[in-house]
Design an enzyme around this catalytic site. Structure first.
Site, PDB file in Angstrom:
ATOM      1  N   ALA A 113       0.843  -1.187   0.000  1.00 29.76           N
ATOM      2  CA  ALA A 113       0.000   0.000   0.000  1.00 29.76           C
ATOM      3  C   ALA A 113       0.883   1.243   0.000  1.00 29.76           C
ATOM      4  CB  ALA A 113      -0.913  -0.005   1.219  1.00 29.76           C
ATOM      5  N   GLU A 172      -1.745  -9.239  -1.838  1.00 29.82           N
ATOM      6  CA  GLU A 172      -3.195  -9.412  -1.799  1.00 29.82           C
ATOM      7  C   GLU A 172      -3.809  -9.240  -3.184  1.00 29.82           C
ATOM      8  OE1 GLU A 172      -4.269  -8.033   2.731  1.00 29.82           O
ATOM      9  OE2 GLU A 172      -3.540  -6.512   1.338  1.00 29.82           O
ATOM     10  N   GLY A 191      -0.348  -5.164   0.158  1.00 30.02           N
ATOM     11  CA  GLY A 191      -1.438  -5.062  -0.805  1.00 30.02           C
ATOM     12  C   GLY A 191      -1.086  -5.652  -2.154  1.00 30.02           C
ATOM     13  N   GLU A 201       2.750  -6.044   6.983  1.00 32.50           N
ATOM     14  CA  GLU A 201       1.971  -5.030   7.711  1.00 32.50           C
ATOM     15  C   GLU A 201       2.272  -5.014   9.213  1.00 32.50           C
ATOM     16  OE1 GLU A 201      -0.601  -6.106   4.092  1.00 32.50           O
ATOM     17  OE2 GLU A 201       0.745  -7.134   5.472  1.00 32.50           O
TER      18      GLU A 201
END
Length: 257
Positions: free
Chosen positions: A65, A111, A108, A131
């Protein structure tokens, strides 16, 4: 026009989406996620698009992210995060997605890769959910999809330590289906997508949905869905064309009906 996403095609039924934020290693900010979701919406509505390939650069598929954007959010911003709607749109895409992954696929980015139906990785690919190093946890399906792909022990190790794994380890664990030379990863993913694009579209969609049911339901429910889908396909023109083409020893011409 998208600012952070390059779109090519469809060619031979395949649309190629390339994440393009080189200054940030393709970090997934709100704008990029929105562009991916919008591109998939467009691909879903386009009958000429039968499969989608998503890739990044040779250095990074997506390094996570956008931390600067994340740091600027207060609690209200997190609760009203528009990225969640974008993730949901990506997850609902009904056509096959093939991820061509080189370099970093972290947070992310990992993901996003796991939203694909088939994951092809270059030799330099690295996967992880770091994270925990920021005092947070995966928030776009990392704990759930990773658990289904890797099992409990390796998933716990990755999400609780923030460690990364190589493409070879990801292949051994079942996260990806193939490893390619880095420079050939996108080419291989496109070829797989082209093969899928030649198949009957309704059969492809229902087959994808049936496979996903295996992770979402118990065996009896999944088998009922499979039988129902099989019966639906038995009445399609594409099924008749497939059987006729086989008997006539020619390539079928599927129309999606």
């Amino acid at each position: 026009m998208p600012q952070n996403l390059l779109i090519k095609g469809p060619e031979k039924g395949v649309r190629l989406l390339t994440l393009h934020r080189p200054e940030a290693l393709n970090a997934l900010n709100t704008a990029l996620l929105g562009e991916i979701a919008a591109a998939l919406d467009e691909a879903e509505a386009d009958p000429e698009t039968r499969a989608v390939v998503i890739t990044g650069s040779e250095k990074a598929f997506a390094a996570g992210a956008d931390i600067n954007e994340m740091a600027a959010r207060d609690l209200v911003g997190i609760l009203e995060d528009p990225r969640q709607a974008h993730w949901q749109r990506i997850a609902r895409f009904p056509k096959p997605i093939i991820a061509a992954i080189n370099g970093f696929a972290l947070g992310g980015g990992c993901e996003l890769a796991m939203h694909a139906d088939i994951l092809i990785a270059g030799e330099n690919a690295r996967f992880g959910q770091p994270e925990i190093n920021l005092g947070i946890m995966p928030g776009a399906g990392g704990t759930q999809r990773l658990r289904r792909a890797l099992g409990p022990s390796l998933t716990m190790q990755l999400v609780l330590t923030g460690e990364q794994i190589s493409a070879e380890r990801a292949l051994q664990a079942g996260l990806i289906s193939e490893i390619c030379p880095t420079e050939l990863t996108v080419e291989r993913a496109i070829r797989i997508a082209e093969i899928i694009a030649e198949k009957a579209p309704l059969a492809v969609r229902l087959t994808k949905e049936a496979v996903h049911k295996a992770a979402d339901t118990d065996l009896a429910t999944g088998l009922r869905f499979e039988r129902h889908a099989f019966t639906l396909l038995a009445g399609t023109a594409d099924r008749a064309e497939g059987l006729k083409a086989f008997q006539e020893k020619r390539k079928p011409q599927f129309k999606g009906c």
